[in-house]
Design a protein around this motif. Structure first.
Motif, PDB file in Angstrom:
ATOM      1  N   UNK A   1       8.754   1.182  -7.817  1.00  0.00           N
ATOM      2  CA  UNK A   1       8.071   2.267  -6.820  1.00  0.00           C
ATOM      3  C   UNK A   1       8.215   3.653  -7.795  1.00  0.00           C
ATOM      4  N   UNK A   2       9.236   3.848  -8.376  1.00  0.00           N
ATOM      5  CA  UNK A   2       9.078   5.021  -9.385  1.00  0.00           C
ATOM      6  C   UNK A   2       7.930   4.801 -10.325  1.00  0.00           C
ATOM      7  N   UNK A   3       7.835   3.787 -11.008  1.00  0.00           N
ATOM      8  CA  UNK A   3       6.725   3.549 -11.615  1.00  0.00           C
ATOM      9  C   UNK A   3       5.230   3.632 -11.178  1.00  0.00           C
ATOM     10  N   UNK A   4       5.307   3.268  -9.909  1.00  0.00           N
ATOM     11  CA  UNK A   4       3.955   3.246  -9.193  1.00  0.00           C
ATOM     12  C   UNK A   4       3.652   4.863  -8.880  1.00  0.00           C
TER      13      UNK A   4
ATOM     14  N   UNK B   1      -2.418  -2.089  -9.630  1.00  0.00           N
ATOM     15  CA  UNK B   1      -2.392  -3.581  -8.922  1.00  0.00           C
ATOM     16  C   UNK B   1      -1.336  -4.302  -9.642  1.00  0.00           C
ATOM     17  N   UNK B   2      -1.129  -4.151 -10.902  1.00  0.00           N
ATOM     18  CA  UNK B   2       0.015  -5.020 -11.228  1.00  0.00           C
ATOM     19  C   UNK B   2       1.407  -4.572 -10.729  1.00  0.00           C
ATOM     20  N   UNK B   3       1.706  -3.418 -10.755  1.00  0.00           N
ATOM     21  CA  UNK B   3       2.763  -3.108 -10.103  1.00  0.00           C
ATOM     22  C   UNK B   3       3.216  -3.489  -8.668  1.00  0.00           C
ATOM     23  N   UNK B   4       2.039  -3.240  -7.882  1.00  0.00           N
ATOM     24  CA  UNK B   4       1.926  -3.470  -6.519  1.00  0.00           C
ATOM     25  C   UNK B   4       2.236  -5.010  -6.306  1.00  0.00           C
TER      26      UNK B   4
ATOM     27  N   UNK C   1      17.423   4.848  -9.092  1.00  0.00           N
ATOM     28  CA  UNK C   1      16.730   3.810 -10.064  1.00  0.00           C
ATOM     29  C   UNK C   1      15.302   4.270  -9.599  1.00  0.00           C
ATOM     30  N   UNK C   2      14.774   4.690  -8.789  1.00  0.00           N
ATOM     31  CA  UNK C   2      13.344   5.075  -8.540  1.00  0.00           C
ATOM     32  C   UNK C   2      13.185   6.280  -9.478  1.00  0.00           C
ATOM     33  N   UNK C   3      14.036   7.331  -9.774  1.00  0.00           N
ATOM     34  CA  UNK C   3      13.557   8.237 -10.779  1.00  0.00           C
ATOM     35  C   UNK C   3      13.686   7.928 -12.356  1.00  0.00           C
ATOM     36  N   UNK C   4      14.667   6.987 -12.458  1.00  0.00           N
ATOM     37  CA  UNK C   4      14.507   6.593 -13.986  1.00  0.00           C
ATOM     38  C   UNK C   4      13.156   5.498 -14.124  1.00  0.00           C
ATOM     39  N   UNK C   5      12.784   4.748 -13.290  1.00  0.00           N
ATOM     40  CA  UNK C   5      11.355   4.100 -13.317  1.00  0.00           C
ATOM     41  C   UNK C   5      10.523   4.941 -13.572  1.00  0.00           C
ATOM     42  N   UNK C   6      10.258   6.214 -12.715  1.00  0.00           N
ATOM     43  CA  UNK C   6       9.286   7.091 -12.921  1.00  0.00           C
ATOM     44  C   UNK C   6       9.401   7.849 -14.184  1.00  0.00           C
TER      45      UNK C   6
ATOM     46  N   UNK D   1       9.684   5.540   1.191  1.00  0.00           N
ATOM     47  CA  UNK D   1       8.636   5.142   0.660  1.00  0.00           C
ATOM     48  C   UNK D   1       7.424   4.960   1.586  1.00  0.00           C
ATOM     49  N   UNK D   2       7.892   4.251   2.565  1.00  0.00           N
ATOM     50  CA  UNK D   2       6.775   3.491   3.569  1.00  0.00           C
ATOM     51  C   UNK D   2       5.905   4.782   4.150  1.00  0.00           C
ATOM     52  N   UNK D   3       6.454   5.927   4.508  1.00  0.00           N
ATOM     53  CA  UNK D   3       6.019   7.003   5.022  1.00  0.00           C
ATOM     54  C   UNK D   3       4.976   7.723   4.085  1.00  0.00           C
ATOM     55  N   UNK D   4       5.281   7.668   2.754  1.00  0.00           N
ATOM     56  CA  UNK D   4       4.292   8.480   1.861  1.00  0.00           C
ATOM     57  C   UNK D   4       3.340   7.664   0.996  1.00  0.00           C
ATOM     58  N   UNK D   5       3.686   6.353   0.427  1.00  0.00           N
ATOM     59  CA  UNK D   5       2.819   5.673  -0.334  1.00  0.00           C
ATOM     60  C   UNK D   5       1.518   5.352  -0.071  1.00  0.00           C
TER      61      UNK D   5
END
Length: 581
Positions: free
Chosen positions: A471-474, A541-544, A561-566, A505-509
């Protein structure tokens, strides 16, 4: 144990003539002027002993007969003191007290000084004949008033208090002072006169400038068995002098064996003389190898050694692999002190071996290890650089003392990082919308040490399938699409949604992906950016495709972990641009 170790350090240093550790009965004090006297006691000159440091003159530090511990009473030092004792004048407007101080100074010298010595005789004549008024009438009196003074005999090298007759007189005076309660010393085990008051310790940031005490009993509620003041903790006068002198030496302004983090001052020393004593401070604040400032050759060698040692221990190698002469078995002590009114609080005390300490520090840097956002950022960030990332406006004064102490303890002992580290870092990211290298490194270290997470990648890991990381990457890909479609936007998705995307995430993405579709469509209309549109859409699409749904909420650990992925995905974008260039 702490006082034992300090006493041992004093005994070790006093045998080293280059250490300039003052012998028993003396202390290092700030002296500003010397009264140069003729043999008849008249003032020939006043010698300015102050030393230029930067643009300011500072008193010279020199050994003198040990200072008296002064509170509200009148206690004269021997052959040196402030102007109210030596001359009977000061700028505090309390002439009656100044007169009593001056009388006490004269009375002590008359009692113990040998008048057959020309130096001591000149001092007594100066005091008896009232020459102190000559000094108070000088033009430079405003500079002299309130400072500490010593005496010098005109045409004779050295100061009066260094003369052999003066030392004998001081010994007689000291012997009288030591008489009193005799008991077994808790430090040495020997039966000796016990110190009623311990000498003050100076140099702890935030403590009283006149010094503070580690051992003191000033109220009857603290006393027991009818013993008053420090007789409740029987330490001989000689041992009290030894441990306070050793600690004051470690806390000296130019000491290489101290460092201040937050409101705590740390000092460290080894049981035996080792090179690591001098450069451990650099482990807390490693010097930069890429500094543009001109440095001496010795400094450059020292910098290379520090980085080489840090590299070795952070890679998991033994320190002796890099520095074969390093004695890893020697005992090493670290003491953290914080001010507490007239006393010092022991914030931290650790006894360990040098090898264990370096291994613990190495683990700290291994866990912090993360790909740098910019090449100019340090490979081994100092504690201060990390802590200011948790402070409002990035100011040192806003660093939480509790967090600073906990982080330092974790670095030196290997204990878990403070529990408030994770929420504090996430709060700063939420407030500033910025995931810096230092904040990402702190998140990585916390997740590795404080949670059951076995691995957090150092750099971008396209194979990692943890949903928070994906999710961070996305989010980074969505932000990148907006940057390229709407360059220079006043408010980006990062400014508006970074924190909420990590927490809910479900409210924003769904909203973010809808906007991203518009941004990619805009890129497709530009022939030069059409390829980028295809690349970003395929990456999305690859990430999702690697997860099923968007969670309603994420825990603080998952947000970390989200922030590290970002951070990794953003760094990967930057790296690709560099390679393409």
């Amino acid at each position: 144990m702490m006082l034992h170790a300090l006493n041992e350090y004093y005994q070790r240093m006093v045998e080293d003539h280059d250490s300039r550790m003052p012998p028993y009965g003396t202390s290092i004090e700030n002296i500003s002027f010397a009264l140069v006297l003729d043999e008849d006691g008249s003032v020939k000159a006043i010698e300015d002993l102050r030393e230029l440091n930067g643009n300011k003159l500072h008193p010279r530090k020199m050994p003198v007969p040990a200072a008296e511990k002064k509170a509200s009473g009148i206690k004269a030092n021997f052959l040196w003191d402030a102007t109210n004792y030596v001359l009977g004048f000061d700028d505090k407007g309390k002439q009656e007290r100044a007169d009593r101080c001056h009388e006490a100074f004269i009375e002590q010298l008359k009692k113990y000084c040998d008048v057959s010595d020309p130096g001591l005789k000149a001092v007594l004549k100066f005091l008896e004949n009232g020459h102190s008024k000559d000094v108070a009438n000088r033009e430079d009196w405003p500079d002299i008033c309130g400072s500490n003074l010593v005496f010098r005999l005109d045409g004779v090298p050295g100061f009066v208090h260094d003369r052999s007759a003066a030392r004998e007189s001081w010994s007689a005076c000291l012997a009288d002072k030591e008489q009193g309660n005799t008991s077994q010393c808790l430090i040495t085990g020997r039966k000796r006169p016990i110190a009623r008051l311990h000498p003050s310790i100076k140099g702890v940031r935030g403590a009283q400038s006149s010094g503070a005490s580690i051992v003191s009993f000033n109220l009857s509620a603290f006393e027991s068995y009818g013993k008053q003041q420090s007789f409740n903790a029987p330490i001989s006068q000689e041992a009290a002098f030894s441990y306070t002198t050793a600690l004051s030496s470690l806390l000296a302004l130019d000491s290489r064996q101290k460092i201040t983090i937050g409101d705590t001052t740390y000092v460290f020393w080894a049981k035996k003389a080792i090179e690591a004593e001098g450069f451990l401070a650099d482990l807390f604040d490693p010097p930069s190898e890429d500094t543009q400032k001109p440095t001496e050759q010795d400094d450059q060698i020292s910098t290379r050694n520090i980085h080489g040692l840090l590299k070795a221990i952070s890679d998991g190698r033994k320190p002796s692999d890099f520095m074969p002469e390093l004695n890893e078995d020697v005992s090493f002590y670290i003491l953290g002190l914080a001010p507490n009114a007239a006393r010092l609080s022991i914030r931290f005390w650790q006894e360990t071996s040098l090898g264990e300490l370096l291994e613990t520090v190495g683990r700290h840097y291994r866990e912090l290890n993360l790909v740098q956002q910019f090449d100019s950022e340090p490979e081994f960030p100092s504690l201060w650089r990390l802590l200011v990332q948790t402070a409002t406006l990035g100011k040192s004064e806003n660093i939480s003392p509790v967090l600073a102490g906990g982080l330092t303890r974790a670095m030196l002992t290997g204990q878990p990082y403070p529990q408030n580290l994770l929420p504090v870092v996430l709060d700063r990211i939420r407030a500033e919308h910025n995931v810096t290298y230092f904040r990402a490194a702190l998140l990585k270290a916390y997740l590795l040490r404080n949670t059951r997470m076995e691995e957090v990648p150092v750099s971008f890991d396209p194979e990692r399938t943890d949903q928070p990381y994906l999710l961070g990457r996305l989010f980074a890909v969505i932000e990148k699409a907006q940057e390229e479609a709407v360059p220079g936007a006043n408010a980006t998705v990062k400014d508006r949604y970074l924190a909420s995307a990590a927490a809910t995430p479900s409210l924003v993405f769904h909203l973010l992906l809808k906007n991203q579709t518009n941004h990619i469509a805009k890129l497709r209309k530009d022939q030069e950016k059409k390829g980028r549109a295809v690349y970003l859409e395929r990456l999305t699409q690859d990430i999702i495709g690697l997860f099923d749904n968007y969670p309603k909420t994420q825990s603080p650990e998952q947000q970390g972990l989200f922030m590290i992925g970002y951070y990794h995905q953003r760094k990967d974008f930057f790296t690709k641009k560099t390679q393409e260039g």
